[in-house]
Design a protein around this motif. Sequence first.
Motif, PDB file in Angstrom:
ATOM      1  N   LEU A 200      -1.860   4.292  19.601  1.00  0.00           N
ATOM      2  CA  LEU A 200      -0.924   4.412  18.300  1.00  0.00           C
ATOM      3  C   LEU A 200       0.635   4.692  18.873  1.00  0.00           C
ATOM      4  O   LEU A 200       1.320   4.105  17.969  1.00  0.00           O
TER       5      LEU A 200
ATOM      6  N   ILE B  92       9.752   1.738   5.657  1.00  0.00           N
ATOM      7  CA  ILE B  92       8.936   0.767   6.320  1.00  0.00           C
ATOM      8  C   ILE B  92       7.676   0.541   5.762  1.00  0.00           C
ATOM      9  O   ILE B  92       6.850   1.697   5.241  1.00  0.00           O
TER      10      ILE B  92
ATOM     11  N   TRP C 124       0.930  -1.320  -0.128  1.00  0.00           N
ATOM     12  CA  TRP C 124      -0.013  -0.051   0.050  1.00  0.00           C
ATOM     13  C   TRP C 124       0.814   1.311   0.076  1.00  0.00           C
ATOM     14  O   TRP C 124       0.777   2.054  -0.918  1.00  0.00           O
ATOM     15  N   LEU C 125       1.605   1.399   1.110  1.00  0.00           N
ATOM     16  CA  LEU C 125       2.515   2.409   1.197  1.00  0.00           C
ATOM     17  C   LEU C 125       3.847   2.134   1.823  1.00  0.00           C
ATOM     18  O   LEU C 125       3.962   1.227   1.997  1.00  0.00           O
ATOM     19  N   THR C 126       4.854   3.078   1.260  1.00  0.00           N
ATOM     20  CA  THR C 126       6.220   2.889   1.901  1.00  0.00           C
ATOM     21  C   THR C 126       6.617   4.107   2.741  1.00  0.00           C
ATOM     22  O   THR C 126       6.487   5.143   2.011  1.00  0.00           O
ATOM     23  N   LEU C 127       6.635   3.948   4.029  1.00  0.00           N
ATOM     24  CA  LEU C 127       7.046   5.106   4.623  1.00  0.00           C
ATOM     25  C   LEU C 127       8.549   5.259   5.067  1.00  0.00           C
ATOM     26  O   LEU C 127       9.128   4.335   4.931  1.00  0.00           O
ATOM     27  N   SER C 128       9.100   6.796   4.831  1.00  0.00           N
ATOM     28  CA  SER C 128      10.390   6.719   4.970  1.00  0.00           C
ATOM     29  C   SER C 128      10.852   6.495   6.583  1.00  0.00           C
ATOM     30  O   SER C 128      10.109   6.998   7.447  1.00  0.00           O
ATOM     31  N   GLY C 129      11.728   5.579   6.836  1.00  0.00           N
ATOM     32  CA  GLY C 129      12.080   5.337   8.169  1.00  0.00           C
ATOM     33  C   GLY C 129      12.767   4.074   8.334  1.00  0.00           C
ATOM     34  O   GLY C 129      12.749   3.303   7.206  1.00  0.00           O
ATOM     35  N   GLY C 130      13.128   3.639   9.525  1.00  0.00           N
ATOM     36  CA  GLY C 130      13.934   2.228   9.469  1.00  0.00           C
ATOM     37  C   GLY C 130      15.052   2.578   8.624  1.00  0.00           C
ATOM     38  O   GLY C 130      15.608   3.391   8.141  1.00  0.00           O
TER      39      GLY C 130
ATOM     40  N   LEU D 154      -1.351  -0.225  10.674  1.00  0.00           N
ATOM     41  CA  LEU D 154      -2.005   1.030  10.101  1.00  0.00           C
ATOM     42  C   LEU D 154      -3.384   0.586   9.698  1.00  0.00           C
ATOM     43  O   LEU D 154      -4.426   1.336  10.136  1.00  0.00           O
TER      44      LEU D 154
ATOM     45  N   PHE E  61       9.544   0.418  15.591  1.00  0.00           N
ATOM     46  CA  PHE E  61      10.646   0.989  15.572  1.00  0.00           C
ATOM     47  C   PHE E  61      11.627   0.248  16.503  1.00  0.00           C
ATOM     48  O   PHE E  61      12.746  -0.197  15.795  1.00  0.00           O
TER      49      PHE E  61
ATOM     50  N   MET F 214       4.863  -3.014   8.624  1.00  0.00           N
ATOM     51  CA  MET F 214       3.737  -2.763   9.744  1.00  0.00           C
ATOM     52  C   MET F 214       2.842  -4.223   9.892  1.00  0.00           C
ATOM     53  O   MET F 214       2.075  -4.187  10.441  1.00  0.00           O
TER      54      MET F 214
ATOM     55  N   PHE G  28       3.557   2.353  17.176  1.00  0.00           N
ATOM     56  CA  PHE G  28       4.867   2.984  16.363  1.00  0.00           C
ATOM     57  C   PHE G  28       6.125   2.668  17.060  1.00  0.00           C
ATOM     58  O   PHE G  28       7.200   2.214  16.258  1.00  0.00           O
TER      59      PHE G  28
END
Lengths: 523, 512
Positions: free
Chosen positions: B184, B79, B69-75, B140, B192, B199, B188
């Motif tokens: 929430l 993620i 679905w999405l890729t979040l900037s992080g890790g 999410l 991390f 997720m 999170f």
Amino acid sequence: MSFDIPSIAQYTPEATVFIGVILVFMLDVAGIRSRAIIGGATSIFLLLAFLQVLADLGSWPLQGLSTLPAGLLGTQNGPVIFTNFGLIFQGIFLLSALLVALASVSEADGEEVPTFYALLSLAALGMLFVAISADLIFLLLSVEITGIATYVMVGYTRKDRRAVEAAMKFYIIGALSTAISFFGASLLYGAYGTTSLTAFRALPANSSLALVGFGMVAVGLGFKATLVPFHMWAVDVYDGAPASVSAFLAAGSKKMGLFGIFIVFVAAVRIFASAQGFALYLALGALAVITMTVGNVMALEQTTMKRMLAYSSIAQAGYMLLGIAIDTPAALAGATLQITADVLMKAGAFIVVGAAVGLGVGPLITDWRGVGHSRPGIGASFAIMLLSLAGMPLTLGFVGKFYLFFAAVEAGGYFTLLAIAGLLNSALSVFYYARILRYMYMPESTGSATVGAHPLSHSSLGVGNAPAAPAWGSVRDEIRGTGSARWATVVGIALLLLVLGIYPTPIIGAMNSAAQQFLTLGL
Amino acid sequence: MSALAYPSPLTDLLAISLVGAAATFFAGKWARWVALTTAAVSLGIVIWVMVNFQLGTAFDYQFVQVVPWLTLSGGSGGIGVNYTVGIDGISLPFLLLSPILTIVSVVYHWNETKNPAGFFGLVGLTNAGLFGVFVSLDILLFFAFWEIVLIPMFFLIGHWGGPRRHYASIKFFVYTHVASVVTLVALFAMVFLGGWSSMDFGGSISTAQVAALDTKNIMVVPQVLLFGAMFFGFGVKLPMVPFHTWLPDAHVEAPTGGSVLLAGMLLKMGAYGLIRIAFPLLPYGHVNAEPVVLGIAFLSIIWGAFLSLSQRDLKRMVAYSSINHMGIVLLAIALWTQLSVTAAVLLMFAHGLVSGLLFLLSGSVHHTYGTRDIPSIGGMNSRTPALTTMLMIGSLASLGLPALVSFPAEFSAFLATWEALRWWVFLPLLGLVVTAGFYLWMLQRMAFGPPRGIPDKATDLPFNEMISMGLLVALIVLYGILPYLIVQFIPHAAIFATQCFHGGSTVCTSTP
């Protein structure tokens, strides 16, 4: 796209908007005062510029975090630089101007019409320059182009005393804040012998003069971004200005201030990283939390819709400031996403409020009693905007806030506290958004605000004291009341909030890569 | 064979219930039929899923679908957030309960006159959101559905509720929203600190891949803190004493159908979150926090029972008895053995059916007698025998009479408590005694004796109310006599939840 194109082609959006401005002035000379023609022409030029920006963005690969070609980067021409991050903000700025231009086509014709559209386009032009500036002086001058255009826009109706008063207030405070900014810039020049934002980043933290300089620049930009404690003007101006202008101020010019803070402070936090770096983060974080808290707490006790939205807009600025207060790619991407969402939500909400008179709804929050039933289309769209402002899922506002808080927790330690403060604020804001929803869909509810007692109450319009259960209105009546262009804009914004809320994948991809590139490679 | 990307029937379930709910809003006078059809079709899909559910094979989620679905900037390297759905034996009972209670609510409100399209649409939307909560295997997605459920319930309470509905609706919304934002942050932080690359908390898991979800590398103190935050967040929803004060207001002011979904399903979301996320993924957390969790569970059981005892309002009494029952659920979860988790899920299934029935009865008593005040009504059996019979069945089911569905659930919960804690079991049993006491006392005052406070126009249950209560009574008896029908799904998943995480027991790696 190839990257050996002549550099003039990179200015296509700016050129398009500028041609639009010239055209509007020529139409004015020709004596044309029709909103349909002038507004239509302005919208087309803004749309063309927007599509150009989208096409540039569309040439990026969607997936991956740092796979962007150096591409638009690296073509610095004196005070101007093209970055992917700036390009995204050009899109955001053009979107805000475009929405306002489209929606105000439905307002009354008059001799001020060309002025309004010319100023709107000029303001958009200034914002486009902000997004490509690589020099502090160029940045502040571009901010001022937008600033002067918006001072006039607030008072453009001339006959409305409240609007003129708001314009005066806006002008005086704006001039003062600009002066402070330029003073700060001169201090920075004194400290470093340059005003180039690209050069700043490599410089050492050699003087406290520079710290004061950055602080003063931030004050000037903070006025535009309505950060507490520089927010006092915003509520009166948003309240006094015509709703379409308020929409542009909240959706457009505020975001310009935030973008300015982003690019100045990315340099500042790098310079002071070793020395006062953490103190700077602490200060920015505190500013963000105070801004959102003050905005939300003040919004709780407002009785008129416009002032409530103004305070809610201040609160939103606090969330967006978290992007730079955390200073990670995720946070900056989250802030960009939240800014995009807020452009849609705030432009949409103020446009709805502007349409209220045509719908027979007064300025008080209690006047919205039963609007959800009597005006189904506008009511549902407004409800979606409010839910998005409150950060409820399925809307873009949720994804933006989610990403921001996610980034804060990722950064860990002290930044987790920012996430908690932000989330508690978000919960607090649910109070006043839910209250409006309650009035709109539970018309018989009794609130603490007294109907009719307020001097602004339009009780003569009838809806303010609506009967217990108004009948469901027809959409056709509603379009007649608001005007088709405005109605379509409002419904379009609501749909866009939903669609992007469920499928934000493409814009998140673009923002991730741009934010990462911006933070690692810099201006 | 996990993480297949074929379309899952669960996706169909979500899509149909969402589209059906949306259509209901625009269906005008056909709204009730659209709502009923949607709920019936979704029940049909759930039954199909139950029939095709593979019992006791690999420890794995079934009907899994994963769509990026999405890729979040992080890790490191971003993620991933996926649309991941799948079920196991723990989520299945809830999946069955949700459409049943939706049908019951729709039928009970069949003659709703106040904006029926809106009412039935919101009930359908609640159902769709609940499906989402119980099939999501991504943080999410889970959280998004968790929040979505709040919105229709806010409108249901606020527009169709009792006299203090506006206060109750805002209190409900804000209270549970604050709880979910605390959750929430903890979710999170877990992602991390655990170093997850996506997720997903289930879709990509098979026994061989449990390591991918390892949270062992989170130190003890952070784990306890994370567990504390999640326990608070999920516990408010449960609700546990002392965070239960939203419940009586929301329940009492909600319209009958809303109360049914609120007590039957929304409370279960909290316990489900504990079973699915907080306990298995934060083992050090729950081990160290166990005394606190147990203490709160005992407190909820006793306090809830005595609060119920002191109520005059029938609906308020039923609402407080939910605190008591969910306290037993919390106790069973806290023990965290195969038997106790099985008991907890079964108890929630039972409570969904029984409290649903009791809220329907409160609604019927209210509109038949004009009041829900227990002392001012007497001798109901002389005028409204059907209503009185239902009230007796509901009360007896709630106090745990054998052959009704609560009995096997409560029995196994107390058995598990005896196994783990020995004589402490008498503390919750005391709560059980009080529960039996206040139900029987209520019956004595309301159902029997000389007629008192009965309006002349009091008539017995109308046909549609009879049907909806009859459906619940039939299920209460059916699952009371043959609990195997629902229990068969649970224990296998309970082993997985309690023993297989963190490389746990060897039982997980052996293929049956």
